[in-house]
Design a protein around this motif. Structure first.
Motif, short mmCIF file in Angstrom:
data_model
loop_
_atom_site.label_atom_id
_atom_site.label_comp_id
_atom_site.label_asym_id
_atom_site.label_seq_id
_atom_site.Cartn_x
_atom_site.Cartn_y
_atom_site.Cartn_z
N PHE A 190 0.82 -1.20 0.00
CA PHE A 190 0.00 0.00 0.00
C PHE A 190 0.86 1.27 0.00
CE2 PHE A 190 1.17 -0.63 4.35
CZ PHE A 190 1.40 0.67 4.81
N VAL A 191 0.24 2.35 -0.40
CA VAL A 191 0.71 3.70 -0.11
C VAL A 191 -0.54 4.42 0.35
CG1 VAL A 191 1.67 5.85 -0.99
CG2 VAL A 191 2.57 3.66 -1.81
N ALA A 192 -0.43 5.12 1.46
CA ALA A 192 -1.58 5.82 2.02
C ALA A 192 -1.20 7.24 2.41
CB ALA A 192 -2.13 5.07 3.23
N GLN A 193 -2.21 8.06 2.51
CA GLN A 193 -2.02 9.44 2.95
C GLN A 193 -2.66 9.58 4.33
OE1 GLN A 193 -4.08 12.61 0.72
NE2 GLN A 193 -2.02 13.34 0.25
N VAL A 194 -1.92 10.19 5.27
CA VAL A 194 -2.40 10.38 6.64
C VAL A 194 -1.91 11.72 7.17
CG1 VAL A 194 -2.42 7.88 7.12
CG2 VAL A 194 -0.39 9.23 7.66
N ASP A 195 -2.45 12.13 8.29
CA ASP A 195 -1.96 13.34 8.96
C ASP A 195 -0.68 13.00 9.73
OD1 ASP A 195 -2.64 16.19 10.07
OD2 ASP A 195 -2.09 14.96 11.80
N GLY A 196 0.37 13.80 9.53
CA GLY A 196 1.67 13.53 10.14
C GLY A 196 1.65 13.48 11.65
N LYS A 197 0.98 14.43 12.28
CA LYS A 197 0.95 14.47 13.75
C LYS A 197 0.15 13.31 14.33
CE LYS A 197 2.05 19.29 14.17
NZ LYS A 197 1.79 20.57 14.74
N GLU A 198 -0.97 12.98 13.70
CA GLU A 198 -1.76 11.84 14.15
C GLU A 198 -0.98 10.54 13.96
OE1 GLU A 198 -5.60 11.81 12.27
OE2 GLU A 198 -6.07 13.82 12.96
N LEU A 199 -0.25 10.46 12.86
CA LEU A 199 0.58 9.28 12.61
C LEU A 199 1.65 9.13 13.68
CD1 LEU A 199 1.51 6.91 10.82
CD2 LEU A 199 2.92 8.57 9.56
N ALA A 200 2.31 10.23 14.03
CA ALA A 200 3.35 10.17 15.07
C ALA A 200 2.78 9.62 16.37
CB ALA A 200 3.95 11.56 15.28
N LYS A 201 1.61 10.06 16.74
CA LYS A 201 0.97 9.57 17.97
C LYS A 201 0.68 8.08 17.88
CE LYS A 201 -1.30 9.94 21.92
NZ LYS A 201 -0.59 9.24 22.97
N LEU A 202 0.16 7.62 16.74
CA LEU A 202 -0.16 6.21 16.57
C LEU A 202 1.12 5.36 16.57
CD1 LEU A 202 -2.27 4.00 16.13
CD2 LEU A 202 -2.11 4.45 13.67
N ILE A 203 2.16 5.82 15.89
CA ILE A 203 3.43 5.08 15.88
C ILE A 203 3.94 4.92 17.31
CG2 ILE A 203 5.89 5.25 15.27
CD1 ILE A 203 4.97 6.61 12.64
N GLU A 204 3.92 6.01 18.05
CA GLU A 204 4.40 5.97 19.44
C GLU A 204 3.57 5.00 20.29
OE1 GLU A 204 5.83 9.24 22.67
OE2 GLU A 204 4.07 9.75 21.48
N ASP A 205 2.27 5.12 20.22
CA ASP A 205 1.38 4.27 21.01
C ASP A 205 1.57 2.79 20.66
OD1 ASP A 205 0.36 6.54 22.24
OD2 ASP A 205 -1.54 6.51 21.11
N GLU A 206 1.59 2.48 19.37
CA GLU A 206 1.71 1.08 18.97
C GLU A 206 3.07 0.49 19.32
OE1 GLU A 206 -1.54 0.65 15.40
OE2 GLU A 206 0.55 0.29 14.92
N TRP A 207 4.13 1.26 19.16
CA TRP A 207 5.46 0.74 19.46
C TRP A 207 5.59 0.45 20.95
CZ3 TRP A 207 9.04 -1.68 16.93
CH2 TRP A 207 10.32 -1.79 17.44
N TYR A 208 5.18 1.38 21.79
CA TYR A 208 5.28 1.17 23.24
C TYR A 208 4.34 0.06 23.69
CZ TYR A 208 8.43 5.13 23.79
OH TYR A 208 9.51 5.97 23.72
N ASP A 209 3.13 -0.02 23.12
CA ASP A 209 2.23 -1.12 23.44
C ASP A 209 2.85 -2.45 23.07
OD1 ASP A 209 0.32 0.61 24.43
OD2 ASP A 209 -1.02 0.44 22.70
N SER A 210 3.51 -2.50 21.91
CA SER A 210 4.16 -3.74 21.46
C SER A 210 5.23 -4.18 22.44
CB SER A 210 4.77 -3.55 20.07
OG SER A 210 3.76 -3.36 19.12
#
Length: 186
Positions: A107-127
């Protein structure tokens, strides 16, 4: 986070590879010292290795290796929409985006950069919290390796599944999570 899958994903992926990734011939020239060093250690770097290597192993620029928090900070400076993509589906690590209850590959997708940063952080720490319990995150939306860039492909932030220090305090998975191997090019 709103995710918009792009219909021209193949075209964008090809442009990304042409912009950021060394061809096999270019790789052999740029990495000749490393290839020679690996050969001394009886590890063969050949076309088969190249075909199976992660994109971030074959990047064509001098990138700066970054801590996880610096990569997140860099991403947060890019207000508005950014593009994301994963590794090719043929690699070993999960490279799917969980979107509308389906796993999407290549895939290639378009997202909001700030929202993405929050999701990356949350998922990585949850993992990492779950990994300490020998579990995985079944609710993860993002793939383990993620490439974040702009439409003009003038900057790139890479979040890999690797860490830079597995020997770090095993009793503190959050500290170890900070060692996620990331790269920045701007």
């Amino acid at each position: 986070m709103k995710i918009q899958l792009l219909e021209n994903a193949t075209e964008i992926r090809n442009t990304f590879i042409n912009t950021f990734v060394l061809s096999w011939d270019e790789f052999q020239i740029k990495q000749k010292d490393w290839i020679a060093e690996m050969a001394k250690n009886k590890y063969t770097i050949d076309i088969n290795w190249y075909k199976q290597a992660y994109l971030w192993d074959k990047l064509n620029f001098d990138f700066s290796v970054s801590t996880f928090s610096k990569a997140l900070s860099e991403l947060k400076t890019h207000a508005g929409r950014v593009l994301i993509m994963s590794e090719d589906e043929t690699l070993c690590c999960p490279s799917e985006l969980f979107y509308n209850n389906e796993k999407v590959k290549n895939f290639v997708a378009q997202v909001d950069g700030k929202e993405l940063a929050k999701l990356i952080e949350d998922e990585w720490y949850d993992s990492y919290k779950l990994a300490a319990q020998n579990m995985y995150n079944p609710d993860a939306v993002l793939p383990e390796d993620l490439y974040v860039f702009d439409e003009s492909m003038t900057w790139l932030v890479v979040f890999t599944h690797e860490t830079t220090d597995w020997e770090l305090d095993e009793n503190n998975p959050m500290k170890q999570a900070e060692t996620r191997y990331c790269m920045i090019h701007k």
